[in-house]
Write an enzyme that holds these catalytic residues in place. Structure first.
Site, PDB file in Angstrom:
ATOM      1  NE  ARG A 178      -3.679  -2.298  -0.238  1.00 36.32           N
ATOM      2  CZ  ARG A 178      -3.378  -3.359  -0.980  1.00 36.32           C
ATOM      3  NH1 ARG A 178      -2.254  -3.400  -1.682  1.00 36.32           N
ATOM      4  NH2 ARG A 178      -4.187  -4.392  -1.033  1.00 36.32           N
ATOM      5  CB  SER A 227      -9.997  -0.767   2.746  1.00 37.19           C
ATOM      6  OG  SER A 227      -9.307  -1.460   3.747  1.00 37.19           O
ATOM      7  CD  GLU A 297      -5.951   0.195   2.282  1.00 34.39           C
ATOM      8  OE1 GLU A 297      -6.598   0.041   1.237  1.00 34.39           O
ATOM      9  OE2 GLU A 297      -5.691  -0.732   3.074  1.00 34.39           O
TER      10      GLU A 297
END
Length: 308
Positions: A178, A227, A297
Site C-alpha cells: 500500500r 478500506s 490506508e
C-alpha cells in the site's frame, strides 16, 4: 475556511490557465465521504502544458496535493493549504498496444479493467474492485482480490515538483504494501500496465464475481472512504476491529460499518473530525486488545479545525 488572501500572495504569481483555477474552493463535493474544508487553491488543468506552466512558477514552499475521485480520501475540516490538483479529461485517456495498456492518471480503475476485458487482456480484473483512479492506485500500490499494482505496472510517467517529466520503472516506483517510494510532491501522469492474453468472456466473469463479492461484503452505496486500515502482516484488519468490539461503534455522525467493520461511514452529518476521531478510537481499542497498531490506508489531508 482558509486564511484571507494577502497582497503579494503566491496566487498572484500564477499564470493565466486554460483549465479551471478556483480559490478557497470547497473540497467536500469531490470526496466520497462528502466532508471537509476548502482548498486554498483548486486547479483542474486543461492539459499537460497547462499543468507544467503552473508548476514552473509555483514557489517550492507551496504545498501541492493531488486528488482523484476522492474515494480513499479524508479532507480535514480546516481545509487544505497550498494547491490541490485534480486530474481529469485529457489525463484520463486509455490506449491499448499489444499486451500493454497505457492509462492516464485520471482514468478510473474500473474503466481500465473494462478496457482490458474488451481487448482480451487478463490480469487487470482486480482493478474493477479498486474504487478510484490510476494515479491514486500508483501512489498507494492499490490492490484487491489477490493482485496489486506492482504485479502489472511496467512503468509510469510523473512530473516532479518543478514540472520536469520523469520516467519511472519498477525500481524508481519502489512499490511495497500500500505504498510507493515516489516523492509526495510528484504528480503521476500515466501508467503502462501489462496484461496477458485471455478470453473476454472469462475476464468478464471474473469481474462479475468481484462485483458480486464487493456488493455482498462491503458498504458500497453509502458515504464511505473504502478500506480504512491496511491489513497488518498475517492479520485481517476487520477481524481485529471486530474482536475489539468496534463493529457499529458511533462517534458523532460517523460509524464503523456493521456490514464490514474496516469501513467508516458518514451517516449523514459527520464532520471530518468525527470520522478521524472514530478511526483513532478504533486504533486505540485494537492496540489495547491485540497489541497490534493499525495503520491508516485512507489518505488524510489538510488541517484539523481544532488544531492550534
Amino acid at each position: 475556511m482558509m486564511t484571507a488572501r494577502k497582497d503579494s500572495d503566491w496566487r498572484d504569481m500564477l499564470p493565466r490557465v486554460q483549465g479551471r483555477m478556483s480559490f478557497d474552493a470547497p473540497m467536500a463535493p469531490f470526496t466520497w465521504f462528502r466532508v471537509g474544508g476548502n482548498a486554498e487553491a483548486l486547479f483542474r488543468p486543461a492539459d499537460l502544458d497547462d499543468l507544467i506552466a503552473v508548476l514552473e512558477v509555483l514557489p517550492p514552499q507551496v504545498p501541492v496535493t493531488v486528488v482523484g475521485v476522492g474515494s480513499n480520501l479524508l479532507v480535514r475540516d480546516g481545509g487544505v493549504p497550498g494547491m490541490v490538483i485534480r486530474l481529469a479529461g485529457p489525463f484520463a485517456t486509455i490506449d491499448v498496444m499489444g499486451d500493454t495498456i497505457t492509462a492516464g492518471a485520471g482514468a478510473l480503475d474500473l474503466t481500465v479493467a473494462r478496457t482490458a476485458e474488451e481487448a482480451g487482456l487478463a490480469g487487470l480484473e482486480f482493478l474493477s474492485g479498486v474504487p478510484g483512479t490510476i494515479g491514486g492506485a500508483l501512489r498507494m500500490n492499490a490492490g484487491a482480490f489477490g493482485a496489486e499494482m506492482k504485479d502489472v505496472t511496467v512503468s509510469a510517467q510523473a512530473l516532479d515538483r518543478a514540472g520536469n517529466l520523469q520516467i519511472l520503472g519498477p525500481e524508481e516506483l519502489g512499490f511495497s504494501y500500500r505504498r510507493s517510494a515516489v516523492p509526495e510532491g510528484w504528480i503521476f501522469l500515466s501508467a503502462s500496465l501489462k496484461g496477458r492474453p485471455g478470453k473476454p468472456a472469462d475476464i468478464g466473469a471474473r469481474m462479475a464475481e468481484i462485483a458480486r463479492v464487493r456488493e455482498e461484503s462491503q458498504p458500497v452505496k453509502v458515504r464511505t472512504g473504502g478500506s480504512t486500515f491496511a491489513n497488518p502482516e498475517g492479520h485481517s484488519a476487520w477481524k481485529l476491529i471486530d474482536a475489539a468490539g468496534c463493529r457499529g461503534l458511533v462517534m458523532g455522525g460517523a460509524q464503523v460499518s456493521e456490514k464490514h467493520c474496516n469501513f467508516l461511514l458518514n451517516t449523514g452529518d459527520a464532520t471530518a473530525a468525527d470520522i478521524e476521531d472514530l478511526g483513532e478510537e478504533v486504533r486505540r481499542r485494537v492496540l489495547e486488545t491485540s497489541g497490534i497498531d493499525l495503520h491508516w490506508e485512507i489518505r488524510r489531508i489538510g488541517i484539523r479545525r481544532d488544531a492550534s
